[in-house]
Design a protein around this motif. Structure first.
Motif, short mmCIF file in Angstrom:
data_model
loop_
_atom_site.label_atom_id
_atom_site.label_comp_id
_atom_site.label_asym_id
_atom_site.label_seq_id
_atom_site.Cartn_x
_atom_site.Cartn_y
_atom_site.Cartn_z
N ALA A 156 61.42 16.86 44.78
CA ALA A 156 60.14 16.49 44.18
C ALA A 156 59.92 14.99 44.36
O ALA A 156 60.76 14.19 43.94
CB ALA A 156 60.13 16.85 42.70
N ILE A 157 58.82 14.61 44.98
CA ILE A 157 58.51 13.21 45.22
C ILE A 157 57.20 12.88 44.50
O ILE A 157 56.17 13.52 44.74
CB ILE A 157 58.39 12.91 46.72
N VAL A 158 57.26 11.93 43.58
CA VAL A 158 56.11 11.54 42.76
C VAL A 158 55.85 10.05 43.02
O VAL A 158 56.79 9.25 43.06
CB VAL A 158 56.38 11.80 41.27
N PHE A 159 54.58 9.67 43.16
CA PHE A 159 54.31 8.30 43.63
C PHE A 159 52.97 7.79 43.14
O PHE A 159 52.11 8.56 42.67
CB PHE A 159 54.34 8.26 45.16
N THR A 160 52.81 6.49 43.25
CA THR A 160 51.55 5.84 42.89
C THR A 160 50.42 6.48 43.69
O THR A 160 50.50 6.57 44.92
CB THR A 160 51.62 4.34 43.19
N PRO A 161 49.36 6.94 43.03
CA PRO A 161 48.30 7.66 43.76
C PRO A 161 47.47 6.75 44.65
O PRO A 161 47.26 5.58 44.35
CB PRO A 161 47.45 8.24 42.64
N VAL A 162 47.03 7.31 45.76
CA VAL A 162 46.10 6.64 46.65
C VAL A 162 44.85 7.51 46.71
O VAL A 162 44.73 8.38 47.56
CB VAL A 162 46.68 6.45 48.06
N PRO A 163 43.92 7.34 45.79
CA PRO A 163 42.72 8.20 45.78
C PRO A 163 41.90 8.03 47.05
O PRO A 163 41.54 6.91 47.44
CB PRO A 163 41.94 7.70 44.55
N GLY A 164 41.64 9.15 47.72
CA GLY A 164 40.79 9.09 48.91
C GLY A 164 41.54 8.67 50.15
O GLY A 164 42.67 9.09 50.38
N LEU A 165 40.95 7.80 50.95
CA LEU A 165 41.51 7.40 52.23
C LEU A 165 42.71 6.48 52.04
O LEU A 165 42.84 5.81 51.01
CB LEU A 165 40.44 6.70 53.07
N PRO A 166 43.60 6.41 53.06
CA PRO A 166 44.75 5.49 52.97
C PRO A 166 44.30 4.07 52.70
O PRO A 166 43.30 3.60 53.27
CB PRO A 166 45.39 5.61 54.36
N GLN A 167 45.03 3.39 51.84
CA GLN A 167 44.71 2.01 51.54
C GLN A 167 45.95 1.30 51.03
O GLN A 167 46.87 1.93 50.50
CB GLN A 167 43.60 1.93 50.48
N ARG A 168 46.00 0.00 51.22
CA ARG A 168 47.15 -0.79 50.82
C ARG A 168 47.20 -0.90 49.31
O ARG A 168 46.21 -1.27 48.66
CB ARG A 168 47.07 -2.19 51.44
N LEU A 169 48.34 -0.56 48.72
CA LEU A 169 48.55 -0.71 47.28
C LEU A 169 49.60 -1.77 47.04
O LEU A 169 50.66 -1.75 47.68
CB LEU A 169 49.02 0.61 46.67
N ARG A 170 49.35 -2.67 46.14
CA ARG A 170 50.35 -3.66 45.75
C ARG A 170 51.15 -3.12 44.57
O ARG A 170 50.57 -2.62 43.61
CB ARG A 170 49.67 -4.98 45.36
N GLY A 171 52.46 -3.21 44.67
CA GLY A 171 53.30 -2.79 43.56
C GLY A 171 53.46 -1.28 43.44
O GLY A 171 53.65 -0.75 42.35
N TYR A 172 53.40 -0.56 44.57
CA TYR A 172 53.53 0.90 44.52
C TYR A 172 54.96 1.32 44.16
O TYR A 172 55.92 0.55 44.32
CB TYR A 172 53.13 1.51 45.87
#
Length: 516
Positions: A156-172
């Motif tokens: 099971a892999i759970v992660f900071t969501p990226v709603p919609g299209l791929p985008q850079r997240l800081r602090g994921y």
């Protein structure tokens, strides 16, 4: 009715039929039920393999209740509050340190996800939306715990969501969990510096103090996910010279940055649960015949069907972590080739399929050039073993058998697939190929050269410059008991049968080395 609704109805029907079969009087023995006649084997008599012969090795036989001779994976490492405090004092500022270094009460997987701010706020909502994190369930892993992972015991892999299209997240942040081991894997980025750190949270269970330790029922049921008695936190610097090293996969070149790794990055994401792809549906059916409406890895039961590798792909792509084309698992091409060779795939995986595209990837790992690829077929499981453990799990959850009678849920792999899963060498492999395939992932010069593991260098083996002392030591380590923490390779990753060790020893004693 839309095509999506038809597929979901197919999934629901398949699960219902399988659940009904499990609740009926079908036998638990290998070779029974839908797979033909035979006599049920009694695990109390030592277990039996699918052909009815006594098992010589319990690690692939679920009817054999003997425990594997694993070492203490944390032997030689510090533990307890002092170790956790040492990690917390290193100055990283990310969701792991902020969530786990403040004295928070951590008694289960849910608490970990909450501390990392990737817990589920709306169980009836969507994956990566409605306040929920992104998540995906994986049925075949190339990780350090690959031998734990299947459709009935997924990662099971759970992660900071990226709603919609791929985008850079800081602090994921990403957390990964598989039943059977007492740790959670995590990775988190410092939003200020962009530094990614890998962590391991080792948790303590009350059953560890019992005579004989924890049973399979303790480790593979929902019980393992709660009522923890304490935890210890490690980061990748603590683990780098141990058999739990994160960076042999996540930083295979010490000059490059640490990175998350997703080999099956493209549609149809062969080994990932998904309710609108043929392979993903088959994996969900196998999972639900065992776990039904059960929470898993902190993921609410009603959301399991919403597992989505695309959500993880969006996160990986958004962070700029796409692997090189030559190591990406080409899911669509490989699945097409497999189905062409075995038309009953993915529902029936015996006999296994074949794929020229996959074989090209595998040959690179056989030569020690790349990490071993995921398996070519959707399913990695033996149908008889799968039915056996499924029946037993349902019986345990219904109170019909004791926890101590639950088989080891890891022992479901198709034995014809073991070498292609890189758990054992191919039978026709040379001694050189065995060493490169089984050892090069952790013993090559691009990894950290400041640790003792670097002394056994597969480049020196290829070049003919490996010192005699290292070659002698390598053979001794291969011949150690599986319960020894120095045994190579570790059983929880790979196994060298005696004949493979003989071939490897012959290759290490090749006259080209001289007596150096």
């Amino acid at each position: 009715m839309t095509s999506s609704e038809m597929i979901r109805n197919h999934l629901a029907l398949g699960v219902a039929l399988v659940s009904a079969a499990l609740a009926s009087a079908c036998s638990d023995g290998f070779g029974l039920g839908v797979f033909g006649g035979g006599e049920e084997q009694d695990p109390a008599k030592g277990g039996a393999a699918a052909d009815g012969k006594p098992s010589e090795d319990p690690i692939y036989d679920p009817a054999d209740l003997r425990k594997e001779a694993h070492p203490d994976l944390f032997a030689g490492l510090n533990s307890g509050p002092e170790q956790t405090a040492a990690v917390c004092a290193r100055g990283q500022d990310n969701r792991v340190t902020r969530g786990l270094c403040n004295g928070a009460s951590i008694t289960g997987v849910r608490d970990v996800l909450r501390a990392l701010q990737i817990d589920f706020k709306n169980p009836n909502g969507r994956n990566a939306f409605d306040g929920n994190p992104g998540f995906a369930l994986l049925a075949n892993s190339s990780s350090l715990i690959a031998r734990n992972v299947s459709a009935v015991n997924p990662r099971a892999i759970v992660f900071t969501p990226v709603p919609g299209l791929p985008q850079r997240l800081r602090g994921y942040t990403v957390a990964s969990y598989t039943r059977g081991e007492t740790f959670v894997e995590m990775a988190s980025e410092d939003a200020r510096t962009g530094q990614l750190t890998f962590y391991l949270l080792k948790f303590e269970l009350g059953c560890e103090k019992n005579e004989g330790g924890c049973t399979n029922g303790d480790l593979f049921s929902p019980d393992v996910e709660s009522n923890w008695k304490g935890f210890t936190l490690y980061d990748d610097s603590d683990l780098k010279n141990s058999i739990l090293d994160c960076l042999s996969c996540h930083q295979p070149n010490r000059k490059a940055a640490k990175a998350l790794l997703m080999r099956e990055l493209r549609d149809p994401w062969t080994h990932w649960f998904r309710n609108d792809r043929p392979g993903g549906i088959q994996l969900l059916i196998d999972y639900k015949r065992v776990h039904g409406g059960e929470e898993y890895g902190g993921i609410p039961a009603q959301m399991i069907d919403k597992s989505d590798a695309r959500a993880l792909e969006d996160m990986i792509v958004g962070q700029g972590l796409v692997p090189r084309d030559e190591v990406v698992f080409q899911s669509k091409t490989i699945e097409t080739e497999v189905q062409s060779s075995a038309p009953q795939q993915p529902a029936i995986n015996t006999p296994p399929g074949t794929s020229r595209t996959w074989e090209t990837l595998f040959q690179k790992s056989l030569a020690g050039q790349e990490l071993p690829p995921p398996y070519h077929d959707v399913k990695v499981t033996d149908p008889d073993k799968l039915l056996f453990v499924s029946n037993k799990y349902v019986q345990m959850m219904n109170g019909q058998i004791e926890k101590s009678q639950l088989p080891d849920m890891r022992r479901v792999f198709l034995e014809d697939a073991l070498s292609d899963l890189s758990f054992v060498p191919r039978k026709d492999a040379t001694g050189k190929e065995i060493l490169l395939h089984m050892c090069a992932q952790c013993h090559q010069p691009d990894l950290d050269q400041s640790i003792s593991r670097a002394k056994f260098d597969m480049k020196q083996f290829v070049d003919g410059t490996m010192p005699k002392a290292e070659r002698v030591l390598a053979v001794a380590r291969m011949r150690m008991s599986s319960s020894d923490v120095l045994k190579m390779p570790p059983l929880f990753m790979r196994e060298l049968p005696p004949e493979a060790i003989d071939k490897a020893e012959e290759a290490l004693n090749d006259p080209r080395f001289g007596d150096k």
